[in-house]
Design a protein around this motif. Structure first.
Motif, PDB file in Angstrom:
ATOM      1  N   GLY A  57      32.468  48.458  39.534  1.00  0.00           N
ATOM      2  CA  GLY A  57      33.675  47.706  39.854  1.00  0.00           C
ATOM      3  C   GLY A  57      33.905  47.727  41.354  1.00  0.00           C
ATOM      4  O   GLY A  57      33.247  48.464  42.089  1.00  0.00           O
ATOM      5  N   TYR A  59      37.253  47.688  44.233  1.00  0.00           N
ATOM      6  CA  TYR A  59      38.698  47.730  44.391  1.00  0.00           C
ATOM      7  C   TYR A  59      39.076  47.283  45.792  1.00  0.00           C
ATOM      8  O   TYR A  59      38.322  47.449  46.752  1.00  0.00           O
ATOM      9  CB  TYR A  59      39.267  49.121  44.090  1.00  0.00           C
ATOM     10  CG  TYR A  59      39.062  50.148  45.185  1.00  0.00           C
ATOM     11  CD1 TYR A  59      40.044  50.365  46.145  1.00  0.00           C
ATOM     12  CD2 TYR A  59      37.908  50.908  45.249  1.00  0.00           C
ATOM     13  CE1 TYR A  59      39.860  51.311  47.149  1.00  0.00           C
ATOM     14  CE2 TYR A  59      37.719  51.854  46.236  1.00  0.00           C
ATOM     15  CZ  TYR A  59      38.700  52.044  47.187  1.00  0.00           C
ATOM     16  OH  TYR A  59      38.521  52.970  48.180  1.00  0.00           O
ATOM     17  N   PHE A  67      43.699  45.573  43.641  1.00  0.00           N
ATOM     18  CA  PHE A  67      42.942  44.643  42.827  1.00  0.00           C
ATOM     19  C   PHE A  67      41.635  45.314  42.424  1.00  0.00           C
ATOM     20  O   PHE A  67      40.979  45.945  43.238  1.00  0.00           O
ATOM     21  CB  PHE A  67      42.647  43.360  43.609  1.00  0.00           C
ATOM     22  CG  PHE A  67      43.880  42.599  44.005  1.00  0.00           C
ATOM     23  CD1 PHE A  67      44.436  41.683  43.142  1.00  0.00           C
ATOM     24  CD2 PHE A  67      44.486  42.828  45.230  1.00  0.00           C
ATOM     25  CE1 PHE A  67      45.575  40.983  43.492  1.00  0.00           C
ATOM     26  CE2 PHE A  67      45.621  42.138  45.591  1.00  0.00           C
ATOM     27  CZ  PHE A  67      46.168  41.208  44.717  1.00  0.00           C
ATOM     28  N   ASN A  69      37.970  44.523  40.229  1.00  0.00           N
ATOM     29  CA  ASN A  69      37.157  43.491  39.601  1.00  0.00           C
ATOM     30  C   ASN A  69      35.813  44.080  39.208  1.00  0.00           C
ATOM     31  O   ASN A  69      35.336  45.014  39.832  1.00  0.00           O
ATOM     32  CB  ASN A  69      36.960  42.326  40.590  1.00  0.00           C
ATOM     33  CG  ASN A  69      36.599  41.031  39.905  1.00  0.00           C
ATOM     34  OD1 ASN A  69      36.419  40.986  38.693  1.00  0.00           O
ATOM     35  ND2 ASN A  69      36.486  39.978  40.687  1.00  0.00           N
ATOM     36  N   HIS A  70      35.222  43.532  38.177  1.00  0.00           N
ATOM     37  CA  HIS A  70      33.891  43.936  37.716  1.00  0.00           C
ATOM     38  C   HIS A  70      32.859  43.243  38.604  1.00  0.00           C
ATOM     39  O   HIS A  70      32.978  42.047  38.870  1.00  0.00           O
ATOM     40  CB  HIS A  70      33.745  43.488  36.255  1.00  0.00           C
ATOM     41  CG  HIS A  70      32.514  43.978  35.600  1.00  0.00           C
ATOM     42  ND1 HIS A  70      31.833  43.218  34.692  1.00  0.00           N
ATOM     43  CD2 HIS A  70      31.832  45.134  35.693  1.00  0.00           C
ATOM     44  CE1 HIS A  70      30.782  43.886  34.252  1.00  0.00           C
ATOM     45  NE2 HIS A  70      30.771  45.049  34.851  1.00  0.00           N
ATOM     46  N   PHE A 165      43.461  36.517  45.623  1.00  0.00           N
ATOM     47  CA  PHE A 165      42.571  36.922  44.537  1.00  0.00           C
ATOM     48  C   PHE A 165      43.147  36.518  43.179  1.00  0.00           C
ATOM     49  O   PHE A 165      43.551  37.357  42.402  1.00  0.00           O
ATOM     50  CB  PHE A 165      42.386  38.444  44.573  1.00  0.00           C
ATOM     51  CG  PHE A 165      41.300  38.895  45.491  1.00  0.00           C
ATOM     52  CD1 PHE A 165      40.260  39.669  45.023  1.00  0.00           C
ATOM     53  CD2 PHE A 165      41.307  38.544  46.825  1.00  0.00           C
ATOM     54  CE1 PHE A 165      39.251  40.103  45.868  1.00  0.00           C
ATOM     55  CE2 PHE A 165      40.313  38.966  47.672  1.00  0.00           C
ATOM     56  CZ  PHE A 165      39.281  39.746  47.199  1.00  0.00           C
ATOM     57  N   SER A 167      41.547  35.397  40.561  1.00  0.00           N
ATOM     58  CA  SER A 167      40.734  35.881  39.446  1.00  0.00           C
ATOM     59  C   SER A 167      40.976  37.360  39.191  1.00  0.00           C
ATOM     60  O   SER A 167      41.001  37.800  38.060  1.00  0.00           O
ATOM     61  CB  SER A 167      39.249  35.628  39.712  1.00  0.00           C
ATOM     62  OG  SER A 167      38.817  36.369  40.832  1.00  0.00           O
ATOM     63  N   ASN A 168      41.169  38.143  40.255  1.00  0.00           N
ATOM     64  CA  ASN A 168      41.455  39.559  40.083  1.00  0.00           C
ATOM     65  C   ASN A 168      42.810  39.774  39.419  1.00  0.00           C
ATOM     66  O   ASN A 168      42.962  40.649  38.586  1.00  0.00           O
ATOM     67  CB  ASN A 168      41.448  40.296  41.427  1.00  0.00           C
ATOM     68  CG  ASN A 168      40.055  40.458  41.969  1.00  0.00           C
ATOM     69  OD1 ASN A 168      39.090  40.159  41.289  1.00  0.00           O
ATOM     70  ND2 ASN A 168      39.956  40.919  43.187  1.00  0.00           N
ATOM     71  N   ILE A 171      42.392  39.319  35.753  1.00  0.00           N
ATOM     72  CA  ILE A 171      41.713  40.447  35.110  1.00  0.00           C
ATOM     73  C   ILE A 171      42.676  41.606  34.920  1.00  0.00           C
ATOM     74  O   ILE A 171      42.753  42.197  33.857  1.00  0.00           O
ATOM     75  CB  ILE A 171      40.489  40.882  35.944  1.00  0.00           C
ATOM     76  CG1 ILE A 171      39.397  39.856  35.796  1.00  0.00           C
ATOM     77  CG2 ILE A 171      39.988  42.263  35.533  1.00  0.00           C
ATOM     78  CD1 ILE A 171      38.215  40.063  36.710  1.00  0.00           C
TER      79      ILE A 171
END
Length: 176
Positions: A57, A59, A67, A69-70, A165, A167-168, A171
């Motif tokens: 991931g 951060y 935030f 994210n993978h 962000f 998309s973050n 998630i």
């Protein structure tokens, strides 16, 4: 040890390693103890594997929010007995995950000896090759286990240069 050269610090550190397993870590990344424990248990039971890694991931802290994210989402199966197959699979979708895997110290020390010879031969040109050298030699040494757990979270240093962000946020909102 005063050298600022990354490779020289790795070479110097070898004399202090007294454990069965080793893991390289960056100063701003986090590795999860439950994943490390599972990896150690796996290597203890499976002598024909030389390393274990898992999901990664990233951060970021931006505008006082965290935030996560993978990253490096492609799942790789590196447990083939054929080293050519392992090399092809790993380098078809290269990520640095194997560089930060948990590995057997005996394999790491053998690989670093080769790393040292390569640096001596190629000098400054080797600087660009170093991140690939260790994964390459690990893949040549044996099978790699990929666990389906979060193993490593790295810091995103470029957050200030990115756009918002969305998309973050999605998630984090959906997962937590």
């Amino acid at each position: 040890f005063k050298s600022r050269d990354y490779h020289e610090r790795i070479f110097y550190s070898l004399r202090f390693i007294k454990t069965k397993y080793i893991k390289l870590e960056s100063d701003d990344d986090y590795f999860l103890p439950y994943s490390l424990n599972e990896s150690i248990q796996f290597l203890n039971k499976n002598k024909n594997y030389c390393a274990v890694y898992g999901q990664a991931g990233i951060y970021s802290i931006y505008k006082n929010k965290i935030f996560i994210n993978h990253i490096f989402k492609i799942k790789q199966n590196l447990n083939s007995n054929d080293f050519k197959t392992r090399l092809k699979i790993y380098f078809s979708n290269y990520t640095p995950k194997l560089y930060y895997s948990l590995m057997r110290t005996s394999v790491f020390k053998k690989n670093v000896a080769l790393w040292k010879k390569s640096k001596k031969i190629y000098g400054q040109k080797f600087q660009r090759f170093a991140e690939i050298h260790l994964p390459l030699t690990l893949l040549l040494n044996g099978k790699i286990k990929v666990i389906n757990k979060l193993f490593w979270i790295r810091k995103d240093d470029d957050i200030k240069n990115r756009v918002e962000f969305t998309s973050n946020k999605k998630i984090l909102k959906n997962d937590h």
